[in-house]
Design a protein around this motif. Structure first.
Motif, PDB file in Angstrom:
ATOM      1  N   GLN A  13      -6.117   2.265   2.717  1.00  0.00           N
ATOM      2  CA  GLN A  13      -6.088   2.146   4.163  1.00  0.00           C
ATOM      3  C   GLN A  13      -5.779   0.715   4.573  1.00  0.00           C
ATOM      4  O   GLN A  13      -6.415  -0.220   4.105  1.00  0.00           O
ATOM      5  CB  GLN A  13      -7.435   2.579   4.758  1.00  0.00           C
ATOM      6  N   THR A  37     -16.842   0.563   3.228  1.00  0.00           N
ATOM      7  CA  THR A  37     -15.635   1.196   3.757  1.00  0.00           C
ATOM      8  C   THR A  37     -15.506   0.900   5.246  1.00  0.00           C
ATOM      9  O   THR A  37     -16.494   0.662   5.935  1.00  0.00           O
ATOM     10  CB  THR A  37     -15.654   2.719   3.549  1.00  0.00           C
ATOM     11  N   ASP A  93     -12.588   1.609   8.882  1.00  0.00           N
ATOM     12  CA  ASP A  93     -11.470   2.362   9.452  1.00  0.00           C
ATOM     13  C   ASP A  93     -10.495   1.372  10.085  1.00  0.00           C
ATOM     14  O   ASP A  93     -10.721   0.916  11.206  1.00  0.00           O
ATOM     15  CB  ASP A  93     -11.995   3.342  10.499  1.00  0.00           C
ATOM     16  N   HIS A 141     -10.087   1.407   0.578  1.00  0.00           N
ATOM     17  CA  HIS A 141      -9.728   2.813   0.397  1.00  0.00           C
ATOM     18  C   HIS A 141     -10.888   3.675   0.879  1.00  0.00           C
ATOM     19  O   HIS A 141     -11.905   3.157   1.355  1.00  0.00           O
ATOM     20  CB  HIS A 141      -9.365   3.111  -1.067  1.00  0.00           C
ATOM     21  N   ARG A 142     -10.739   4.967   0.789  1.00  0.00           N
ATOM     22  CA  ARG A 142     -11.696   5.884   1.403  1.00  0.00           C
ATOM     23  C   ARG A 142     -13.114   5.742   0.851  1.00  0.00           C
ATOM     24  O   ARG A 142     -14.083   6.081   1.523  1.00  0.00           O
ATOM     25  CB  ARG A 142     -11.226   7.330   1.216  1.00  0.00           C
ATOM     26  N   ASN A 160       0.860  -1.175   0.000  1.00  0.00           N
ATOM     27  CA  ASN A 160       0.000   0.000   0.000  1.00  0.00           C
ATOM     28  C   ASN A 160       0.902   1.233   0.000  1.00  0.00           C
ATOM     29  O   ASN A 160       1.651   1.451   0.949  1.00  0.00           O
ATOM     30  CB  ASN A 160      -0.895  -0.047   1.247  1.00  0.00           C
ATOM     31  N   GLU A 213      -7.613   1.686  11.436  1.00  0.00           N
ATOM     32  CA  GLU A 213      -6.928   2.138  12.646  1.00  0.00           C
ATOM     33  C   GLU A 213      -7.766   1.880  13.886  1.00  0.00           C
ATOM     34  O   GLU A 213      -7.249   1.480  14.935  1.00  0.00           O
ATOM     35  CB  GLU A 213      -6.591   3.628  12.531  1.00  0.00           C
ATOM     36  N   ASN A 237      -8.583  -4.839  10.693  1.00  0.00           N
ATOM     37  CA  ASN A 237      -8.651  -5.276   9.302  1.00  0.00           C
ATOM     38  C   ASN A 237      -9.716  -6.347   9.102  1.00  0.00           C
ATOM     39  O   ASN A 237      -9.998  -7.128  10.020  1.00  0.00           O
ATOM     40  CB  ASN A 237      -7.292  -5.814   8.851  1.00  0.00           C
TER      41      ASN A 237
END
Length: 553
Positions: A487, A522, A524, A501-502, A461, A526, A530
């Motif tokens: 991401q 989508t 997040d 991705h976003r 990435n 963080e 995953n």
């Protein structure tokens, strides 16, 4: 005086809609004059990045209510059965719905090759819509269908195609046809935005959010049970149970199927750092002790001695030892967020006695990896460099150490090499045998996640794109620009590498980078972690807290 057929406007609407759509996406369309139309209206040459790819197909276009059915559409075969069936290039049937202004397609050559007698009509399901969202999948179908027919024809003509006698040739042909687009099987709303990614084991998916545990059937999405939780963190699963830390210093085993408590022990342990292996739960407490519990009865098989140094990362286990990464912080401090992990301890699986201890001269990264008979740890002497250390799992002796010119990601092991992302310093390949390394330049942006390795290709990435490198020599194989900021770490299912991705998720061919599939879900990474893959299934919790289950069609 000649008159114009009243159906001409409708018929032309279909051809015009298809031509405009393909022209808009830079594919080359040659319309066949009506006087020479013998069952095909257009000939199309496919392109990528405005360059011809060599793939092409013919199209028969229909429009009007005559071709609409209750559950889709249909194209009449007429006297074109033999021509379409035996065509060297695929003949695609397209029906244009004038009222809805939508197109639907079927591969007539493929469909008719499965029958011996000519049908009157070929049905087109409504799922086969040809639009911007499905165009990549449509193009991939044309390419893979053409490749498969070429391979078959070559084999039939020569008894066996060149390369077909080797296992590699057989593997290449099977991979050409291996991709199956993920299909959404079910969704389940948790009403908790930001809920964590599910954990999947023993046929169940466990979702944690807002101090709640929600257990779903992994196949149907039906809720098996839910309950309150003292902590909002992941817990280990195994032996058809979930192992959770409850309030007041209790450890519980809860049956995945029913939610009933299997056993309870008065232990104040860190379930998020615990690990299940071979019907045993290994769990550390806040004083650095590790407990080994029988997962059926809950009895404590052994506990290690306490030395008031907290375990800083999830335990690792092999057949002979349990490995703990311990922090330098005293008991009672939140070691997981501390950068002060300083030592690795190996405990005997049978008795819990210490086998060896490795002390580092500087802080250890919490990203450590166990592969075969080697434990790889990363020392962080400062903010700009890393030292990768290989430890023999039996003795704790250092096999080698190497200095890398960047803070690096967690190690990925494949084919006798380690692969790590090194921020703005690029991608490193390190020899498992002696620690020698080489570096591939990737991009000006920092690599923030570990790479993934598949089919001799290393994919990373790079922020706005995915970049793939040859695993042997580090040369660039392909770069795929993404519609939004990438991401998290890429992951592989079958022949495709996936990246969030976003604005959604993409699946690309590992070998070529060709986009095979996409969806607008989508998440997040963080805060949510995953997505989880099991075989041909993908489980994702999106930003709204909705759990999605996909399975290869």
């Amino acid at each position: 005086m000649a008159t114009v057929s009243p159906n001409r406007r409708t018929e032309r609407a279909g051809v015009n809609a298809l031509r405009s759509f393909l022209d808009e996406h830079d594919h080359l369309v040659q319309e066949i004059a009506s006087g020479t139309d013998h069952g095909e209206d257009c000939f199309v040459m496919l392109t990528r990045q405005r360059k011809r790819t060599g793939y092409s197909f013919a199209v028969q276009v229909k429009a009007g209510k005559k071709y609409k059915r209750a559950r889709g559409y249909a194209i009449d075969v007429g006297d074109h059965f033999t021509d379409w069936q035996a065509s060297k290039v695929p003949v695609i049937g397209v029906v244009y719905d004038v009222d809805e202004r939508r197109m639907f397609w079927i591969n007539l050559t493929q469909r008719l090759s499965t029958v011996t007698a000519a049908p009157r009509w070929v049905q087109i399901p409504r799922e086969n819509e040809l639009c911007a969202a499905s165009l990549d999948a449509f193009v991939t179908h044309i390419e893979e269908f053409t490749d498969a027919r070429d391979t078959f024809s070559a084999g039939a003509a020569g008894g066996q195609a060149k390369g077909a006698s080797s296992p590699r040739g057989q593997a290449d042909r099977s991979r050409t046809r291996a991709f199956r687009a993920p299909v959404r099987q079910w969704t389940k709303a948790t009403a908790a935005p930001g809920a964590r990614q599910p954990q999947v084991a023993d046929g169940y998916a466990v979702v944690r959010h807002s101090h709640m545990i929600r257990v779903l059937d992994a196949v149907s999405g039906a809720e098996a049970w839910s309950d309150r939780s003292a902590f909002n963190r992941p817990s280990p699963m195994g032996d058809e149970a979930l192992y959770v830390s409850a309030g007041a210093g209790r450890l519980r085993a809860v049956a995945l199927r029913s939610g009933r408590m299997r056993w309870e022990q008065p232990l104040r342990v860190r379930d998020d750092l615990a690990v299940y292996a071979s019907k045993t739960l290994y769990a550390p407490d806040e004083r650095g002790r590790v407990f080994a519990l029988d997962t059926r009865r809950g009895s404590v098989r052994w506990s290690s001695s306490a030395d008031d140094q907290q375990v800083a990362a999830p335990l690792l286990v092999n057949d002979d030892a349990v490995f703990a990464l311990r922090a330098a912080s005293p008991a009672g401090c939140p070691a997981v967020s501390s950068p002060g992990a300083r030592e690795v301890v190996a405990l005997s699986v049978a008795e819990g006695v210490q086998k060896w201890r490795h002390r580092a001269d500087c802080a250890l990264s919490l990203a450590w990896t166990l592969a075969e008979n080697v434990l790889y740890v990363v020392e962080r002497p400062d903010d700009d460099t890393s030292v990768l250390v290989a430890l023999d799992v039996a003795t704790g002796r250092q096999a080698w150490r190497c200095s890398l010119l960047a803070p690096v990601s967690a190690v990925v092991v494949s084919g006798g090499f380690l692969y790590v992302s090194g921020g703005r310093r690029g991608l490193y390949r390190v020899s498992c045998s002696d620690g020698t390394w080489r570096r591939s330049e990737t991009a000006t942006t920092a690599l923030m996640a570990s790479p993934v390795v598949a089919d001799g290709t290393v994919v990373v990435n790079t922020g706005r794109s995915l970049a793939a490198f040859d695993a042997e020599d580090g040369t660039t194989r392909w770069v795929r620009r993404l519609p939004g900021l990438a991401q998290g770490q890429p992951f592989v299912i079958g022949v495709a590498v996936y990246i969030g991705h976003r604005t959604g998720v993409w699946a690309c061919d590992v070998r070529t980078g060709r986009r095979l599939w996409s969806d607008d879900v989508t998440w997040d990474p963080e805060n949510q972690g995953n997505p989880v893959t099991t075989g041909d299934a993908l489980y994702v919790t999106d930003r709204r807290g909705v759990v999605h289950a996909f399975r290869a069609s």
